[in-house]
Scaffold this active site. Structure first.
Site, PDB file in Angstrom:
ATOM      1  N   GLY A 242       0.809  -1.200   0.000  1.00  0.00           N
ATOM      2  CA  GLY A 242       0.000   0.000   0.000  1.00  0.00           C
ATOM      3  C   GLY A 242       0.848   1.259   0.000  1.00  0.00           C
ATOM      4  O   GLY A 242       1.960   1.273  -0.526  1.00  0.00           O
ATOM      5  N   PRO A 244       2.795   4.740   1.825  1.00  0.00           N
ATOM      6  CA  PRO A 244       3.623   5.007   3.007  1.00  0.00           C
ATOM      7  C   PRO A 244       2.827   5.486   4.206  1.00  0.00           C
ATOM      8  O   PRO A 244       3.149   5.138   5.342  1.00  0.00           O
ATOM      9  CB  PRO A 244       4.591   6.093   2.511  1.00  0.00           C
ATOM     10  CG  PRO A 244       4.699   5.852   1.042  1.00  0.00           C
ATOM     11  CD  PRO A 244       3.321   5.413   0.616  1.00  0.00           C
ATOM     12  N   GLU A 264       5.598  -3.352   1.068  1.00  0.00           N
ATOM     13  CA  GLU A 264       5.747  -3.157  -0.373  1.00  0.00           C
ATOM     14  C   GLU A 264       5.020  -1.864  -0.709  1.00  0.00           C
ATOM     15  O   GLU A 264       3.790  -1.809  -0.718  1.00  0.00           O
ATOM     16  CB  GLU A 264       5.146  -4.341  -1.150  1.00  0.00           C
ATOM     17  CG  GLU A 264       5.808  -5.681  -0.850  1.00  0.00           C
ATOM     18  CD  GLU A 264       7.280  -5.717  -1.245  1.00  0.00           C
ATOM     19  OE1 GLU A 264       7.706  -4.879  -2.061  1.00  0.00           O
ATOM     20  OE2 GLU A 264       7.999  -6.583  -0.734  1.00  0.00           O
ATOM     21  N   CYS A 302       2.606   0.362  -8.674  1.00  0.00           N
ATOM     22  CA  CYS A 302       3.775   0.910  -7.975  1.00  0.00           C
ATOM     23  C   CYS A 302       5.029   0.817  -8.821  1.00  0.00           C
ATOM     24  O   CYS A 302       5.973   1.572  -8.623  1.00  0.00           O
ATOM     25  CB  CYS A 302       3.977   0.185  -6.648  1.00  0.00           C
ATOM     26  SG  CYS A 302       4.195  -1.588  -6.833  1.00  0.00           S
TER      27      CYS A 302
END
Length: 531
Positions: A242, A244, A264, A302
């Protein structure tokens, strides 16, 4: 694979967007509709949580997982293999249902859904089934002669009961990829899918128990409140995928039980485009850039390319090729995934509202105000470096192109920013490749392609610094969810009295020789001889 967004609640999910059909704008109306959609989504989520995941229900499920693991049921290799086979059967039997769920949640074409999720998972499960015997086997290690008689092994053992927080952009892949490693390692698993991909979450809940051991693998649905409940409990490992912001909440909650956590996350993944060294493969390189930006969940990944660095003199050529290729690849909105919801649509559209950013748009920029789920593939040239589009992870179908005087200057540009999950470079220049590897830090580096490293099981997948920590995929998934237990076996044939007091200079001298593995001098000293 996380993104920058506001989270409603302690432990929720991340943010993002994608797709196009009728492109238009209408900011005030969009804002009102986004607020209405967000409130409706929150209410529905809370109602579902109350019905499906009360604290007592969560406690009961976790108790069953712990009891199953403590019984030893998940440890035999035969059990692990049977679970992997069950997962393969699920993917084969329910493929069309999986496609429908991914389309309902994100508008993914069935080809994209197979390429990026179902196909990748089938490959990974087959690889784990093929290699699990080697991964789980004890590894013999060297023992120094001074320990004779002795032997030593490193024995992988399951951690116990683990928790996997998945994400919404690849809701099937990011749920089942780590699950493959967790069950291959012999753990009991609680899987918390994203509430922002409800169709896929339902698909997982309805099918996991049918194809896998329901006492050892459980899907727990719900929103941030359920995530918070889960983190109140003791786990033997937590994997969170997800953004930060939520990762910090997860880590803070994990402190209570000293729970080990793998994160991650994401970041702004740069693409260095060396048009000089790569001119022979220019079109292929552009194809791959488009794949890694717009064809992978519409940039909601991402590891998607966040921005491109190119020499100023070659920017017009690159932009021309991107435009013409986009027209061929994504002429129809059905060929690109949707933005996940109205809130993320609004976040992306806000990135383009800055007048200086809007002035940098060379292609696209159209917004589908009718359903708030589509944004046209957009190319920008040199937006301000201090604007949000260049300081936040974009996580959507917007591609800034940043020009540099010399392509080598791109290395300093990348180094001046937080460490990304991936660095991509299209170049045939060996010196440039060497400098990128040696002078930049990132989760991975891929030359002359992008995103495909995610599907290579022999490479670890994970970030560094702000892009996360912990690595999985293939054997690395097995290792993430295993403890490498050191086992030393000694006999009684030889006993070195020099390790016991009373001390003298001879014992100190012999210990010096032993720690240097200098057995000849050790023997001379033991015999009272000088050498």
């Amino acid at each position: 694979m996380g993104a920058p967004v506001a989270i409603n609640g302690p432990i929720g999910e991340r943010a993002i967007t994608c797709s196009h059909s009728q492109w238009s704008t209408g900011a005030a109306e969009q804002s009102e509709r986004v607020r209405a959609e967000s409130m409706g989504s929150m209410v529905a989520s809370v109602e579902e949580i109350g019905a499906a995941a009360a604290p007592q229900a969560v406690e009961r499920r976790l108790g069953e997982l712990r009891a199953t693991f403590e019984s030893g049921r998940t440890r035999p290799l035969s059990w692990r293999q049977s679970q992997l086979r069950g997962l393969l059967r699920l993917l084969a039997d329910k493929e069309e249902e999986a496609f429908r769920a991914l389309h309902d949640d994100l508008g993914k074409h069935r080809a994209e859904a197979y390429r990026d999720e179902v196909g990748v998972l089938t490959k990974s499960a087959n690889a784990a089934l093929r290699e699990i015997g080697k991964w789980a086997a004890p590894e013999k290690v060297w023992v120094p002669l001074v320990a004779f008689p002795a032997s030593a092994q490193v024995v992988p053992e399951p951690l116990g009961v683990v928790l996997i927080f998945s994400c919404w952009n690849f809701p099937l892949g990011l749920s089942l990829e780590p699950l493959i490693g967790a069950i291959a390692a012999g753990n009991a698993v609680a899987l918390k899918p994203s509430e922002l991909a409800p169709a896929t979450a339902r698909f997982l809940e309805e099918n996991i128990g049918e194809y896998l051991d329901a006492t050892a693998v459980k899907v727990i649905q719900g929103g941030p409140a359920v995530g918070e409940q889960l983190m109140e409990h003791r786990w033997d490992k937590v994997l969170f995928t997800g953004c930060p912001r939520v990762a910090r909440v997860v880590m803070a909650a994990a402190v209570k039980h000293l729970t080990p956590v793998a994160l991650e996350l994401g970041g702004k993944c740069p693409c260095i485009f060396d048009a000089v060294a790569g001119r022979r493969n220019l079109q292929t390189s552009v194809n791959r850039v488009i794949f890694a930006k717009w064809s992978s969940c519409a940039g909601q990944a991402c590891i998607a390319i966040d921005y491109v660095l190119v020499e100023e003199r070659f920017a017009p050529t690159l932009i021309k090729l991107l435009k013409s290729t986009l027209k061929r690849f994504i002429a129809d909105s059905d060929q690109m995934a949707r933005i996940v919801n109205g809130r993320h649509f609004q976040r992306l559209s806000n990135l383009l509202k800055d007048p200086a950013v809007a002035a940098s748009i060379l292609h696209g920029g159209g917004l589908d105000a009718k359903n708030l789920r589509s944004i046209e593939p957009t190319i920008l040239l040199n937006p301000p470096l201090d604007s949000a589009i260049m300081t936040e992870e974009i996580f959507g179908p917007l591609l800034p192109i940043i020009t540099v005087k010399k392509i080598e200057d791109s290395i300093a540009f990348v180094r001046a920013r937080p460490k990304p999950l991936a660095v991509y470079a299209f170049t045939d220049s060996a010196p440039l490749k060497r400098r990128i590897v040696e002078e930049t830090s990132s989760g991975s580096v891929t030359f002359n392609d992008a995103v495909v490293q995610f599907g290579v099981d022999t490479l670890p997948f994970g970030g560094v610094g702000q892009s996360g920590f912990g690595q999985y995929h293939g054997k690395y998934s097995f290792e993430m969810f295993s403890h490498k237990k050191a086992v030393l076996r000694r006999g009684f044939l030889v006993e070195a009295m020099l390790r016991y007091p009373p001390w003298d200079e001879q014992k100190i001298a012999m210990m010096r020789h032993l720690f240097r593995y200098d057995y000849v001098r050790f023997i001379f000293t033991f015999l009272g001889l000088r050498r």
